[in-house]
Structures are given as structure tokens and as C-alpha cells.
Design a protein around this motif. Structure first.
Motif, PDB file in Angstrom:
ATOM      1  N   VAL A   9       0.917  -1.069  -0.036  1.00 17.24           N
ATOM      2  CA  VAL A   9       0.089   0.016   0.186  1.00 17.24           C
ATOM      3  C   VAL A   9       0.740   1.361  -0.115  1.00 17.24           C
ATOM      4  CG1 VAL A   9      -2.287  -1.066   1.169  1.00 17.24           C
ATOM      5  CG2 VAL A   9      -0.186  -0.219   2.330  1.00 17.24           C
ATOM      6  N   VAL A  10       2.147   1.029   0.247  1.00 23.55           N
ATOM      7  CA  VAL A  10       3.001   2.287   0.115  1.00 23.55           C
ATOM      8  C   VAL A  10       3.831   2.473  -0.938  1.00 23.55           C
ATOM      9  CG1 VAL A  10       3.304   2.531   2.547  1.00 23.55           C
ATOM     10  CG2 VAL A  10       5.010   1.244   1.296  1.00 23.55           C
ATOM     11  N   CYS A  11       3.366   1.576  -2.289  1.00 25.34           N
ATOM     12  CA  CYS A  11       4.116   1.530  -3.492  1.00 25.34           C
ATOM     13  C   CYS A  11       2.846   2.324  -4.548  1.00 25.34           C
ATOM     14  CB  CYS A  11       3.879   0.158  -4.116  1.00 25.34           C
ATOM     15  SG  CYS A  11       4.449  -0.015  -5.967  1.00 25.34           S
ATOM     16  N   PRO A  12       3.616   3.391  -4.922  1.00 25.19           N
ATOM     17  CA  PRO A  12       2.978   4.398  -5.775  1.00 25.19           C
ATOM     18  C   PRO A  12       2.308   3.494  -6.883  1.00 25.19           C
ATOM     19  CG  PRO A  12       5.342   4.872  -6.000  1.00 25.19           C
ATOM     20  CD  PRO A  12       5.045   3.997  -4.943  1.00 25.19           C
ATOM     21  N   TRP A  13       3.006   2.724  -7.461  1.00 27.25           N
ATOM     22  CA  TRP A  13       2.482   1.976  -8.727  1.00 27.25           C
ATOM     23  C   TRP A  13       1.295   0.871  -8.324  1.00 27.25           C
ATOM     24  CZ3 TRP A  13       3.383   3.655 -13.391  1.00 27.25           C
ATOM     25  CH2 TRP A  13       4.601   4.384 -13.609  1.00 27.25           C
ATOM     26  N   ALA A  14       1.298   0.646  -6.884  1.00 27.27           N
ATOM     27  CA  ALA A  14       0.084  -0.129  -6.549  1.00 27.27           C
ATOM     28  C   ALA A  14      -1.002   0.683  -6.876  1.00 27.27           C
ATOM     29  CB  ALA A  14       0.221  -0.759  -5.146  1.00 27.27           C
ATOM     30  N   TYR A  15      -1.080   2.094  -6.321  1.00 27.39           N
ATOM     31  CA  TYR A  15      -2.257   2.624  -6.574  1.00 27.39           C
ATOM     32  C   TYR A  15      -2.586   3.158  -7.854  1.00 27.39           C
ATOM     33  CZ  TYR A  15      -5.409   6.226  -4.087  1.00 27.39           C
ATOM     34  OH  TYR A  15      -6.491   6.897  -3.752  1.00 27.39           O
ATOM     35  N   ILE A  16      -1.625   3.271  -8.680  1.00 31.94           N
ATOM     36  CA  ILE A  16      -1.967   3.449  -9.940  1.00 31.94           C
ATOM     37  C   ILE A  16      -2.315   2.349 -10.691  1.00 31.94           C
ATOM     38  CG2 ILE A  16      -0.714   4.017 -12.538  1.00 31.94           C
ATOM     39  CD1 ILE A  16       1.425   5.783 -10.777  1.00 31.94           C
ATOM     40  N   GLU A  57      13.363  13.726   5.307  1.00 32.60           N
ATOM     41  CA  GLU A  57      14.512  12.934   5.823  1.00 32.60           C
ATOM     42  C   GLU A  57      15.197  12.092   5.399  1.00 32.60           C
ATOM     43  OE1 GLU A  57      13.637  13.103  10.103  1.00 32.60           O
ATOM     44  OE2 GLU A  57      12.780  14.942  10.318  1.00 32.60           O
ATOM     45  N   ASN A  58      14.334  11.302   4.576  1.00 30.19           N
ATOM     46  CA  ASN A  58      14.831   9.903   4.126  1.00 30.19           C
ATOM     47  C   ASN A  58      15.148   9.885   2.625  1.00 30.19           C
ATOM     48  OD1 ASN A  58      14.538   7.895   6.284  1.00 30.19           O
ATOM     49  ND2 ASN A  58      12.883   9.360   6.719  1.00 30.19           N
ATOM     50  N   GLY A  59      14.891  11.061   1.888  1.00 23.13           N
ATOM     51  CA  GLY A  59      15.193  11.122   0.484  1.00 23.13           C
ATOM     52  C   GLY A  59      13.839  10.830  -0.336  1.00 23.13           C
ATOM     53  N   ALA A  60      14.031  10.546  -1.441  1.00 17.09           N
ATOM     54  CA  ALA A  60      12.759  10.169  -2.173  1.00 17.09           C
ATOM     55  C   ALA A  60      12.028   8.987  -1.741  1.00 17.09           C
ATOM     56  CB  ALA A  60      13.146  10.301  -4.004  1.00 17.09           C
ATOM     57  N   GLU A  61      10.744   8.917  -2.135  1.00 16.66           N
ATOM     58  CA  GLU A  61      10.033   7.633  -1.874  1.00 16.66           C
ATOM     59  C   GLU A  61      10.596   6.734  -2.860  1.00 16.66           C
ATOM     60  OE1 GLU A  61       5.992   8.273  -4.345  1.00 16.66           O
ATOM     61  OE2 GLU A  61       7.135  10.091  -3.624  1.00 16.66           O
ATOM     62  N   PRO A  62      10.016   5.245  -2.288  1.00 19.82           N
ATOM     63  CA  PRO A  62      10.654   4.276  -3.235  1.00 19.82           C
ATOM     64  C   PRO A  62       9.818   4.142  -4.415  1.00 19.82           C
ATOM     65  CG  PRO A  62       9.804   3.617  -1.296  1.00 19.82           C
ATOM     66  CD  PRO A  62       9.861   4.817  -1.285  1.00 19.82           C
ATOM     67  N   THR A  63      10.200   4.567  -5.816  1.00 18.32           N
ATOM     68  CA  THR A  63       9.312   4.468  -6.613  1.00 18.32           C
ATOM     69  C   THR A  63       9.546   3.562  -7.915  1.00 18.32           C
ATOM     70  OG1 THR A  63      10.534   6.556  -7.826  1.00 18.32           O
ATOM     71  CG2 THR A  63       8.480   6.837  -6.529  1.00 18.32           C
ATOM     72  N   GLY A  64      11.316   3.017  -7.744  1.00 22.57           N
ATOM     73  CA  GLY A  64      11.651   2.018  -8.926  1.00 22.57           C
ATOM     74  C   GLY A  64      11.861   2.780 -10.075  1.00 22.57           C
ATOM     75  N   ALA A  65      13.063   2.266 -10.706  1.00 20.50           N
ATOM     76  CA  ALA A  65      13.460   2.412 -12.116  1.00 20.50           C
ATOM     77  C   ALA A  65      12.552   1.914 -13.098  1.00 20.50           C
ATOM     78  CB  ALA A  65      14.927   2.111 -12.174  1.00 20.50           C
ATOM     79  N   ASP A  66      11.860   0.632 -13.071  1.00 15.51           N
ATOM     80  CA  ASP A  66      11.004   0.310 -13.918  1.00 15.51           C
ATOM     81  C   ASP A  66       9.759   1.117 -14.080  1.00 15.51           C
ATOM     82  OD1 ASP A  66       8.762  -1.504 -14.678  1.00 15.51           O
ATOM     83  OD2 ASP A  66      10.287  -2.974 -15.115  1.00 15.51           O
ATOM     84  N   ILE A 184       6.533 -13.895  -6.560  1.00 16.01           N
ATOM     85  CA  ILE A 184       5.945 -12.242  -6.518  1.00 16.01           C
ATOM     86  C   ILE A 184       7.231 -11.623  -5.950  1.00 16.01           C
ATOM     87  CG2 ILE A 184       4.462 -10.688  -5.564  1.00 16.01           C
ATOM     88  CD1 ILE A 184       2.893 -13.140  -7.134  1.00 16.01           C
ATOM     89  N   ALA A 185       7.600 -10.644  -7.051  1.00 21.71           N
ATOM     90  CA  ALA A 185       8.787  -9.887  -6.905  1.00 21.71           C
ATOM     91  C   ALA A 185       8.361  -8.702  -7.364  1.00 21.71           C
ATOM     92  CB  ALA A 185      10.027 -10.414  -7.526  1.00 21.71           C
ATOM     93  N   THR A 186       7.143  -8.352  -7.634  1.00 21.63           N
ATOM     94  CA  THR A 186       6.741  -6.822  -8.198  1.00 21.63           C
ATOM     95  C   THR A 186       5.788  -6.343  -7.402  1.00 21.63           C
ATOM     96  OG1 THR A 186       7.911  -7.379 -10.255  1.00 21.63           O
ATOM     97  CG2 THR A 186       6.047  -5.630 -10.232  1.00 21.63           C
ATOM     98  N   ARG A 195      -1.652 -17.853 -13.571  1.00 20.01           N
ATOM     99  CA  ARG A 195      -0.884 -16.722 -14.411  1.00 20.01           C
ATOM    100  C   ARG A 195      -0.920 -15.685 -13.656  1.00 20.01           C
ATOM    101  NH1 ARG A 195      -3.079 -17.885 -19.616  1.00 20.01           N
ATOM    102  NH2 ARG A 195      -2.282 -15.875 -20.344  1.00 20.01           N
ATOM    103  N   ALA A 196       0.166 -14.755 -14.029  1.00 21.79           N
ATOM    104  CA  ALA A 196       0.475 -13.507 -13.162  1.00 21.79           C
ATOM    105  C   ALA A 196       0.866 -12.697 -14.154  1.00 21.79           C
ATOM    106  CB  ALA A 196       1.681 -13.660 -12.466  1.00 21.79           C
ATOM    107  N   LEU A 197       0.567 -11.295 -13.893  1.00 19.73           N
ATOM    108  CA  LEU A 197       1.002 -10.339 -14.881  1.00 19.73           C
ATOM    109  C   LEU A 197       1.712  -9.160 -13.846  1.00 19.73           C
ATOM    110  CD1 LEU A 197       1.080  -8.697 -17.657  1.00 19.73           C
ATOM    111  CD2 LEU A 197      -0.970  -7.419 -16.657  1.00 19.73           C
ATOM    112  N   ALA A 198       2.908  -8.812 -14.041  1.00 23.63           N
ATOM    113  CA  ALA A 198       3.541  -8.145 -13.017  1.00 23.63           C
ATOM    114  C   ALA A 198       3.617  -6.727 -13.654  1.00 23.63           C
ATOM    115  CB  ALA A 198       5.237  -8.691 -12.738  1.00 23.63           C
ATOM    116  N   GLY A 199       3.382  -5.730 -12.448  1.00 21.68           N
ATOM    117  CA  GLY A 199       3.514  -4.364 -12.718  1.00 21.68           C
ATOM    118  C   GLY A 199       2.303  -3.569 -12.953  1.00 21.68           C
ATOM    119  N   ALA A 200       2.250  -2.420 -12.872  1.00 23.25           N
ATOM    120  CA  ALA A 200       0.865  -1.522 -13.321  1.00 23.25           C
ATOM    121  C   ALA A 200       0.931  -1.262 -14.494  1.00 23.25           C
ATOM    122  CB  ALA A 200       1.103  -0.261 -12.312  1.00 23.25           C
ATOM    123  N   GLN A 201       0.667  -2.347 -15.429  1.00 26.59           N
ATOM    124  CA  GLN A 201       0.650  -2.349 -16.883  1.00 26.59           C
ATOM    125  C   GLN A 201      -0.399  -1.320 -17.450  1.00 26.59           C
ATOM    126  OE1 GLN A 201       2.939  -3.735 -18.760  1.00 26.59           O
ATOM    127  NE2 GLN A 201       3.626  -4.845 -16.951  1.00 26.59           N
TER     128      GLN A 201
END
Length: 326
Positions: A9-16, A57-66, A184-186, A195-201
Motif C-alpha cells: 500500500v506504500v507503493c505508488p505503482w500499486a495505487y496507479i 528526511e529519508n530522500g525520495a520515496e521508493p518508486t523504482g526505475a522500472d 512474487i517480486a513486483t 497466471r500472473a502479470l507483473a507491474g501496473a501495466q
């Protein structure tokens, strides 16, 4: 059709990804289908402090290069701005951006409780409010009081009291292990059956995936078989303690099953619980005398216990049955 969304729930791509999934489900080809969306836990930042700290204080949020998924390492500010623009395009704004680096464990407990008590409909309401609080309201979602308020506003008043206990803590931790065992790694990963689809496609890709899997009718695997396979997967991933955690219900209910005992022995051996490994393997070589690997494991266990002379006889038998063990 059940769609499992493995996400943090703290992953921006999850909300997208949630917004894109909602649009994909509106595809005409999916109309009329009985579809259940269930949220499962994933952690992109397991080291997040129990006491939340300001993001600044911790820098940018984790958003990922992908371009479609989260990563643990903080990304450059340009990447954060890019994700914020995509979020705005999906209608998530205008005040996009978390204010806190917060542990999501209790939030995942709340989602599990919501599903347990009110099914996917209640869980869907709660997950939306948790993500909104984190990404749009600048709230600290590791705060149990806040989570209780979110639950109350969602029609789940009893959650506040449950969060103060250890309710579903074990279940959430076990689900995290299941996700790891299933590869599950994404965040997010959309799973239907096997069957699985990884990422906020993009919406089109999500809809295409769901339409394709909607027509499949895979055979439901028994829970015991799934657990056995997940435990074996975690052993292969060098997580013997996790494997034993998933195996424990099978040990409790099917402790005499040879396959369960074999996996337990491997888990005990690779987690240095040598006395347990020794006890299980002693019984195995009696009950399955043709299992050369059990003889080999017992010999190696005895070696690690410092009982070299006793180990030699078991290693000799293992080598006689399977020469490559020699």
C-alpha cells in the motif's frame, strides 16, 4: 474469477495499478463475469521504521526505475516527478506524494482483517482509503489510531480494537512467505490462478490479460499440495525457516506423510536445527529404507553433530544406493 493483487500500500505503482485495474474491468468482454478482487500483502521496504519518519528526511520515496513497478531503493527526484505525473493522469491528485516513510505491516493486517470479516467489497473500500491517506492526505498509515479511523469510516468499527491485538499477524506473515514462494517480486502483481502479470501495466494490457485468463478453467490444486510446493520453493530460495512455517500445518495434520517429513528434515537441516533433523531422518530411513537421500541427509546431519564414525555407515549406504552420493 478471483484476481489477487499482490502489492504494497506504500507503493505508488500499486495505487496507479488499482486505478488501471478498475478501468480494465470495465471492458465489455468481462461484463457479466463474477469477479472478485482480493488484495494480498507485499513489502517493498521491509526496513521501514516502526516509528514513521518524514520522507524529506529519508530522500525520495521508493518508486523504482522500472516504469510499472516499485523497488526498494529510493529513486531520483526526476523519477518521483514522472510517477506523480502518471498518477495525475490516472486521476490521483492534485496533492500526490507521501509525507511519511512508514511501515505498512499494520495496514496489511487491516486489509486482511477487512477481507476476513467483510470479504472483497469491504477490503476494497479499506484499501482505497489507506492508499488515499498515504499518497494524497500525507498521513502516517503506520499509526494504528489512524488505521482505526479509516476502518470506522469504511464501516468496520471493530478493526480498531483488533489492531491492538496480534489479530491476523501470523496470517499476514504467512501470506508474505506464500508470495515469496510463488515468485512474487513486483508490486503490484496481478494473479489469476497460476497466471500472473507483473507491474501496473497499461489498461489495455491488463484487460487483455484478464480476458485471456477468464476463459481458462484450471484444475484447483488441493491446499495440502499447494503448501507442499510452496515449502519446497522456499527451500530452493534458501529460506528454510520460511519453508518450515508454511509446512507446519501439514506437520500438524499429516505428520506421518513421507513427503511432508522429507521436506521437514531438509528445513531442519538447512536451518541448523540438527536435533530435529536427526529425529525425523532416523524415522525416515526406517519407514522408507529405499530413500537414499534420507540416508545421505542423516549421515550429513550426524557429521555436523560431530558423530563422524556413526555418520560413515549411513553415508556408505547412501553411496551404495546412489553412486553419485559417494
Amino acid at each position: 474469477m478471483r484476481i489477487e493483487v499482490w502489492a504494497d500500500v506504500v507503493c505508488p505503482w500499486a495505487y496507479i495499478g488499482k486505478r488501471r485495474l478498475e478501468k480494465a474491468l470495465a471492458a465489455p468482454a468481462l461484463a457479466g463475469l463474477d469477479i472478485e478482487v482480493v488484495w494480498r500483502p507485499y513489502r517493498i521496504d521491509p526496513t521501514a521504521p516502526a516509528q514513521a519518519a518524514p520522507v524529506k528526511e529519508n530522500g525520495a520515496e521508493p518508486t523504482g526505475a522500472d516504469p510499472f513497478q516499485c523497488a526498494i531503493a529510493p529513486s531520483p527526484s526526476e523519477a518521483a516527478e514522472h510517477v506523480a505525473q502518471i498518477a495525475a493522469d490516472e486521476g490521483l491528485g492534485p496533492n500526490w506524494g507521501p509525507a511519511w516513510r512508514a511501515s505498512s505491516h499494520d495496514a496489511h493486517r487491516l486489509l486482511a482483517l477487512a477481507y476476513e470479516r467483510g470479504g472483497s467489497v469491504l477490503q476494497g473500500v479499506v484499501v482505497e482509503q489507506v492508499m488515499k491517506a498515504h499518497f494524497l492526505d500525507g498521513a502516517d498509515i503506520s499509526d494504528r489510531h489512524l488505521l482505526g479511523e479509516i476502518a470506522d469510516d469504511s464501516g468496520f468499527a471493530e478493526a480498531a480494537g483488533l489492531l491492538e491485538t496480534d489479530a491476523v499477524d501470523h496470517e499476514v506473515r504467512e501470506l508474505l512467505l506464500v508470495g515469496k514462494a510463488r515468485g512474487i517480486a513486483t508490486s503490484p502483481t496481478f494473479v489469476v490462478g497460476d497466471r500472473a502479470l507483473a507491474g501496473a501495466q497499461p489498461v489495455e494490457a491488463l484487460a487483455e490479460f484478464l480476458i485471456a485468463v477468464a476463459g481458462e478453467r484450471g484444475r484447483e490444486m488441493p491446499e495440502e499440495v499447494r503448501r507442499l510446493r510452496w515449502s519446497e520453493s522456499l527451500l530452493e530460495k534458501r529460506d528454510p525457516l520460511g519453508a518450515l512455517t508454511l509446512l507446519q500445518p501439514l506437520l500438524d495434520r499429516h505428520g506421518d506423510d513421507l513427503n511432508v517429513r522429507r521436506l521437514a528434515a531438509r528445513g531442519y537441516f538447512h536451518s541448523a536445527q540438527l536435533s530435529h533433523a536427526h529425529d525425523v531422518l532416523r524415522r525416515l530411513v526406517v519407514d522408507a529404507p529405499d530413500d537414499s537421500y534420507a540416508w545421505l541427509m542423516l549421515g550429513r546431519t550426524l557429521q555436523r553433530l560431530g558423530r563422524e564414525e556413526e555418520a560413515a555407515s549411513y553415508l556408505k549406504v547412501a553411496a551404495a544406493m546412489t553412486p553419485e552420493y559417494g
